[in-house]
Design an enzyme around this catalytic site. Structure first.
Site, PDB file in Angstrom:
ATOM      1  CB  ILE A 531      -0.923   0.036   1.229  1.00 46.92           C
ATOM      2  CG1 ILE A 531      -1.801  -1.211   1.259  1.00 46.92           C
ATOM      3  CG2 ILE A 531      -1.778   1.285   1.222  1.00 46.92           C
ATOM      4  CD1 ILE A 531      -2.614  -1.360   2.521  1.00 46.92           C
ATOM      5  CE  LYS A 532       0.523   5.137   4.555  1.00 46.76           C
ATOM      6  NZ  LYS A 532      -0.068   6.384   4.949  1.00 46.76           N
ATOM      7  N   GLY A 534       5.123   3.338   4.884  1.00 47.81           N
ATOM      8  CA  GLY A 534       4.803   4.236   5.992  1.00 47.81           C
ATOM      9  C   GLY A 534       6.068   4.540   6.756  1.00 47.81           C
ATOM     10  CG  HIS A 535       6.057   7.710   9.558  1.00 48.79           C
ATOM     11  ND1 HIS A 535       6.127   7.947  10.877  1.00 48.79           N
ATOM     12  CD2 HIS A 535       4.753   7.814   9.227  1.00 48.79           C
ATOM     13  CE1 HIS A 535       4.914   8.197  11.337  1.00 48.79           C
ATOM     14  NE2 HIS A 535       4.075   8.122  10.357  1.00 48.79           N
ATOM     15  N   GLY A 537       6.832   1.667   9.017  1.00 50.11           N
ATOM     16  CA  GLY A 537       6.903   0.344   8.421  1.00 50.11           C
ATOM     17  C   GLY A 537       6.142   0.314   7.117  1.00 50.11           C
ATOM     18  CG  LEU A 539       1.202   0.553   6.200  1.00 51.51           C
ATOM     19  CD1 LEU A 539       0.252   1.731   6.235  1.00 51.51           C
ATOM     20  CD2 LEU A 539       1.006  -0.308   7.441  1.00 51.51           C
ATOM     21  CE  LYS A 553       3.136  -0.317  12.098  1.00 54.33           C
ATOM     22  NZ  LYS A 553       2.716   0.946  12.696  1.00 54.33           N
ATOM     23  CG  ASP A 655       2.257  10.138  12.698  1.00 55.80           C
ATOM     24  OD1 ASP A 655       2.539  11.187  12.088  1.00 55.80           O
ATOM     25  OD2 ASP A 655       2.260   9.019  12.168  1.00 55.80           O
TER      26      ASP A 655
END
Ligand SMILES: *[C@@H]1O[C@H](CO)[C@@H](O)[C@H](O)[C@H]1NC(C)=O
Ligand SMILES: *[C@@H]1O[C@H](CO)[C@@H](O)[C@H](O)[C@H]1NC(C)=O
Ligand SMILES: *[C@@H]1O[C@H](CO)[C@@H](O)[C@H](O)[C@H]1NC(C)=O
Ligand SMILES: *[C@@H]1O[C@H](CO)[C@@H](O)[C@H](O)[C@H]1NC(C)=O
Ligand SMILES: *[C@@H]1O[C@H](CO)[C@@H](O)[C@H](O)[C@H]1NC(C)=O
Ligand SMILES: *[C@@H]1O[C@H](CO)[C@@H](O)[C@H](O)[C@H]1NC(C)=O
Ligand SMILES: *[C@@H]1O[C@H](CO)[C@@H](O)[C@H](O)[C@H]1NC(C)=O
Length: 906
Positions: A531-532, A534-535, A537, A539, A553, A655
């Site tokens: 998916i992306k 992430g900062h 980890g 996803l 994650k 966050d």
């Protein structure tokens, strides 16, 4: 001859008995229908039941555990307490499709059997002969399907101790045969359906331990067979309807731990059979009606503690013949103790009248209580011998005891009442010598204390300063970050915090997945499923073997700080709220990679769904409508408000940005990105001190450094999210300080509480907004601006932001007339009136009893907005707010302050 006959008769009897028993065996103990047999076998395999319980070859009716048959058909299934096969327990699901073929099934009991998933919709359509459904403690989640209301043969519905969310379906009110309805210990929201007034056969109704709000429907008073009624531990905020007094069969009444207001209606005296009355920890007030407790009475337990009751306590209350516990502590009750002695042999009863305003001498009425807590009153005189040693008497005005109030306190209390104080039994001098000494030494102590306190404060400041520097340093080097933060050990307010540094118990939350399962779910972590990055980890999308879509994650410990996932897991183990993304499980078996498995959120996160491609060819983008945006803002504010105000110590999300705001299929917010959470540093006072320290350098930006560990930092970030919602400018909430400065310069000048029209210049052009909605947009912009205040101490608290967003019009309309700061209201009716605006349907909104509430105005707007909202969730459902606003314009609006208000405590 005679012998012969007897023998013959006996033989005949035996024969008859024999036939009867075999007949019975054939008729009742063997399963006759092959379809039902196939259905049972189907159930056996989908639930993973063991052959020990349900041996395949044997006849289910006669041999299987927990099966009962009637006329060759299965009538009861009880799998409670069963274990699954190893295979079955790897993938426990709510798969009971075969039940549809058991058409004579009357009772299904799976209590305590793990059934992960939701109640299937077809239950209501197909299991029509069901009389008892017990799915308690099955870990079922999601909403209850409204179709359950079709199971009109039900007499018992037990759904307690699960993870049900959403509203309680009002269709349950059609189950008029119900005698027991137990929905306790779930996560239901919304109000108690008015339709419950039709459940005339109920003897037991339990909705305790949910998040139900609004009022107690008047109709409950029609459930005349009710013996047990428990609404405790919710957010009910109405007054207690007088109609409850009609429940003459009621034995147990528990309304404690809500926010009920008003006074106790005198009609409650109709509760002739009441044995337990638990109404503690509410906001009830006024004095008790004199005849509230008629004798003879069955009352054993009366708990009215932690309310605002005042006035005298009716005499009969002291002398209830069956009384075992009377707890009226923490009110403003006053008066003298009944001066009578009772020949009650029950000396085991417990009396707690602490923290009230009782005065005068102790009387023989205390003889009948085995344990008494009289602390925190103004009792005077000598302590009689019948008051036993374990009585608690501190903070009174009693003679010859330590830890009593000061002479000054006692004298002024009695003087105010027009009475004379006995001066601790000492000669009538103004300052008794013994006391004077102690006062002098007190003074010395005070001086000493203030000196020490001053030194302590300086030390504290130094320590804090060091800590601050330490924190800032930590932020610089990402790999080490979080070391000093320690595991989050917040607990929802109410329970006492565990000792610091408790180890994490992984078994307590989520399932343990094997790496193999995750590989399978994600196609070996194929890029297609990414998916992306992430900062905290990467996803991945994934689908478990059971077909449940999840987000996984993948945390690479070589590039991430190690503590992050532990922090997150710990956080999940301690807090639980419908506004946080559900963690389904974890996989920690690999050394360098750890995995957290979350529920998949169909609508992704806010940053990706603010605009979405329409399905048409031309690549045009469709943006979220205003109603949805407001709903998202409120949802996120609820989540943050929970973390800030309902957890002790407060949790800071750290966050908050559009990509942390996840959205489920109904665009309900689930906060994600919980890998940064930490507890707010220090308590309020300390953080105020740190704020002081910070003031010189933080005049302009106020966001960086260790400030990120305060709730005010979350508020700041949330302000950015709100701006993003208003302006539609993607990325504001993720922007750096420098970028934000640019944004702010472009945007903030257009947000003014004095000029609505200005805001039009910055509103997202893709929003379709009429005049009414414009006011809401304007209000959100103002809230955003106040969140972005450079000075952390000037930013509003999350709970006020939540209230403001819940009734945005209030913000702007009050603003115009008054000061320039964000104002909010504490009005409960106002609060209630808004919930209908986005929570599912409003048909369930309960109606406040007419004539029993102190706030008729609040009621009418409550109903009104409920009705208006049911008409449309479209672009103009804000249209009705204006009238409800005007009704309330005379109310008092406390300004948000830095003080942490007194939280509701148990
Ligand atoms: C069993 O069947 C008999 C005959 O059809 C009927 O009279 C009886 O009521 C049935 N019993 C039950 C419990 O259904
Ligand atoms: C249900 O089955 C369990 C396990 O066999 C048993 O312990 C329990 O008593 C049964 N309950 C009822 C109500 O039959
Ligand atoms: C119910 O029985 C019918 C007839 O045997 C069968 O076709 C069907 O698959 C069964 N349904 C379920 C859910 O097992
Ligand atoms: C279901 O089974 C459990 C465990 O045996 C039992 O305690 C409970 O009373 C049963 N439920 C009903 C409704 O009988
Ligand atoms: C509810 O869900 C949480 C997390 O998914 C789990 O830890 C908890 O045990 C569940 N509660 C019940 C009663 O099933
Ligand atoms: C069952 O309930 C649903 C929803 O409440 C309703 O739409 C449906 O018509 C009902 N079906 C029957 C057979 O009553
Ligand atoms: C408003 O209602 C929500 C939902 O029940 C509740 O959490 C909140 O505490 C209420 N606020 C006030 C001020 O009553």
């Amino acid at each position: 001859m005679v012998d012969h006959r007897i023998v013959l008769a006996l033989k005949l009897l035996l024969l008859v008995l024999f036939f009867e028993s075999t007949f019975e065996q054939q008729q009742q103990e063997r399963l006759s229908s092959p379809i039902e047999r196939a259905a049972l076998l189907g159930l056996r395999s989908t639930l993973g039941l063991r052959s020990r319980d349900w041996p395949r070859k044997a006849d289910p009716c006669s041999v299987w555990n927990g099966i009962k048959c009637e006329n060759g058909s299965v009538s009861e299934i009880n799998i409670s307490g069963f274990k699954r096969t190893r295979l079955g327990s790897q993938n426990p699901q709510f798969r009971v499709d075969s039940l549809v073929n058991l058409t004579r099934l009357k009772s299904f009991n799976a209590s305590g059997f793990y059934l992960l998933g939701s109640i299937p919709d077809w239950f209501g359509q197909r299991l029509v002969s069901l009389q008892v459904l017990d799915l308690s403690s099955c870990s079922i989640n999601n909403a209850i399907p409204g179709s359950l209301g079709n199971l009109t043969s039900l007499t018992g519905l037990y759904l307690y101790d699960n993870n049900f969310t959403g509203m309680i379906p009002s269709s349950l009110g059609q189950l008029v045969g119900l005698s027991v309805l137990d929905l306790s210990a779930n996560m239901f929201t919304g109000s108690i359906p008015v339709s419950f007034g039709s459940l005339r056969n109920l003897t037991r109704l339990d909705i305790s331990m949910n998040f139900v709000f609004g009022s107690i429907p008047v109709g409950i008073g029609m459930l005349l067979k009710l013996q047990y009624l428990n609404f405790s531990n919710n957010d009910l905020s109405s007054s207690i309807p007088a109609q409850l007094g009609d429940l003459s069969n009621l034995v147990d009444l528990d309304l404690s731990f809500n926010s009920l207001t008003g006074s106790l209606p005198a009609e409650l005296k109709g509760l002739r059979n009441l044995q337990r009355m638990l109404i503690g920890n509410n906001m009830l007030g006024g004095s008790l009606p004199v005849n509230l407790f008629p004798v003879p009475s069955q009352l054993q337990t009366v708990v009215l503690k932690s309310n605002n009751f005042d006035g005298a306590v009716p005499d009969v209350l002291w002398s209830m013949p069956q009384l075992r516990l009377l707890d009226i502590s923490g009110n403003n009750f006053t008066g003298m103790l009944l001066n009578a002695s009772l020949n009650a042999n029950t000396t085991t009863a417990e009396l707690n009248i602490s923290q009230n305003l009782f005065y005068g001498g102790l009387t023989p009425i205390l003889r009948r209580f085995g344990f008494v807590d009289l602390s925190g009153n103004y009792f005077e005189g000598r302590v009689p011998d019948y008051v036993n040693d374990n009585a608690s008497l501190v903070s009174n005005c009693l003679q010859n005891l330590s830890n009593q109030r000061s002479l000054h306190d006692c004298t002024s209390f009695y003087t105010e009442k027009g009475l004379t104080f006995d001066n601790f039994g000492l000669p009538n001098s103004t300052q008794p010598p013994a006391r004077e000494n102690s006062r002098k030494s007190n003074r010395k102590v005070i001086i000493l204390a203030s000196v020490l306190g001053g030194v302590g404060l300086i030390l504290l400041l130094i320590i804090l300063l060091v800590l601050l520097l330490f924190c800032i340093r930590k932020k610089g080097t990402t790999t080490q970050r979080g070391v000093g933060v320690g595991p989050v050990t917040p607990v929802p307010s109410g329970s006492s915090p565990p000792p610091p540094g408790v180890s994490i118990d992984f078994s307590s939350f989520g399932e343990t997945f094997t790496y193999q399962q995750l590989l399978l779910a994600t196609g070996d972590f194929s890029d297609l499923n990414l998916i992306k990055h992430g900062h905290s980890g990467d996803l991945y999308k994934g689908i478990l073997e059971s077909g449940i879509p999840v987000v996984i994650k993948r945390i690479d410990l070589q590039s991430q700080r190690k503590e992050a996932y532990l922090l997150e897991l710990d956080c999940f183990s301690k807090v639980s709220h419908p506004r946080l993304v559900p963690l389904l499980g974890h996989c920690l078996e690999k050394e360098n990679e750890k995995f957290l498995i979350y529920k998949h959120m169909p609508n992704g996160d806010l940053s990706s769904s603010l605009y979405r491609k329409t399905n048409s060819e031309d690549d045009s983008l469709k943006s979220l409508d205003w109603i949805t945006r407001l709903k998202i803002a409120i949802g996120a504010a609820e989540g943050l408000s929970y973390l800030h105000h309902e957890c002790t110590p407060s949790i800071v999300h750290r966050d908050v940005q559009a990509s942390s705001i996840l959205l489920d299929d109904k665009f309900e917010v689930r906060l994600g990105s919980l890998s940064e959470v930490c507890t707010q540093e220090g308590d309020t006072r300390q953080s105020r001190i740190t704020r002081l320290l910070r003031l010189p350098q933080s005049s302009e930006q106020g966001t960086s450094g260790s400030l990120t560990t305060t709730c005010a930092y979350d508020v700041y970030c949330f302000g950015k999210v709100l701006l993003e919602l208003v302006t539609g400018k993607l990325g504001i909430s993720a922007s750096s300080d420098a970028q934000l400065k640019e944004f702010s310069e472009q945007i903030l000048p257009y947000i003014s509480i004095y000029d609505k029209e200005l805001v039009i210049k910055i509103v997202d052009p893709s929003l379709i907004i009429d005049e009414d909605l414009l006011e809401e947009v304007w209000a959100m912009a103002i809230v955003a601006r106040s969140c972005l205040n450079p000075k952390p101490s000037r930013r509003p608290l999350m709970r006020y932001i939540l209230k403001a967003l819940e009734n945005p019009l209030k913000v702007v309309r009050e603003e115009n007339s008054g000061s320039a700061r964000l104002r909010t209201t504490s009005s409960r009716s106002w609060n209630a009136s808004l919930f209908g605006s986005w929570r599912h349907s409003s048909s369930d909104v309960a109606v406040i009893p007419a004539g029993s509430s102190a706030r008729p105005e609040g009621e009418s707007s409550f109903k009104q907005s409920g009705a208006s909202n049911s008409q449309g969730s479209g672009q103009n459902s804000g249209g009705d707010h204006s009238s409800s606003h005007r009704r309330h314009s005379r109310e008092i609006y406390p300004e948000p302050s830095d003080e942490q208000d007194v939280e509701r405590q148990d």
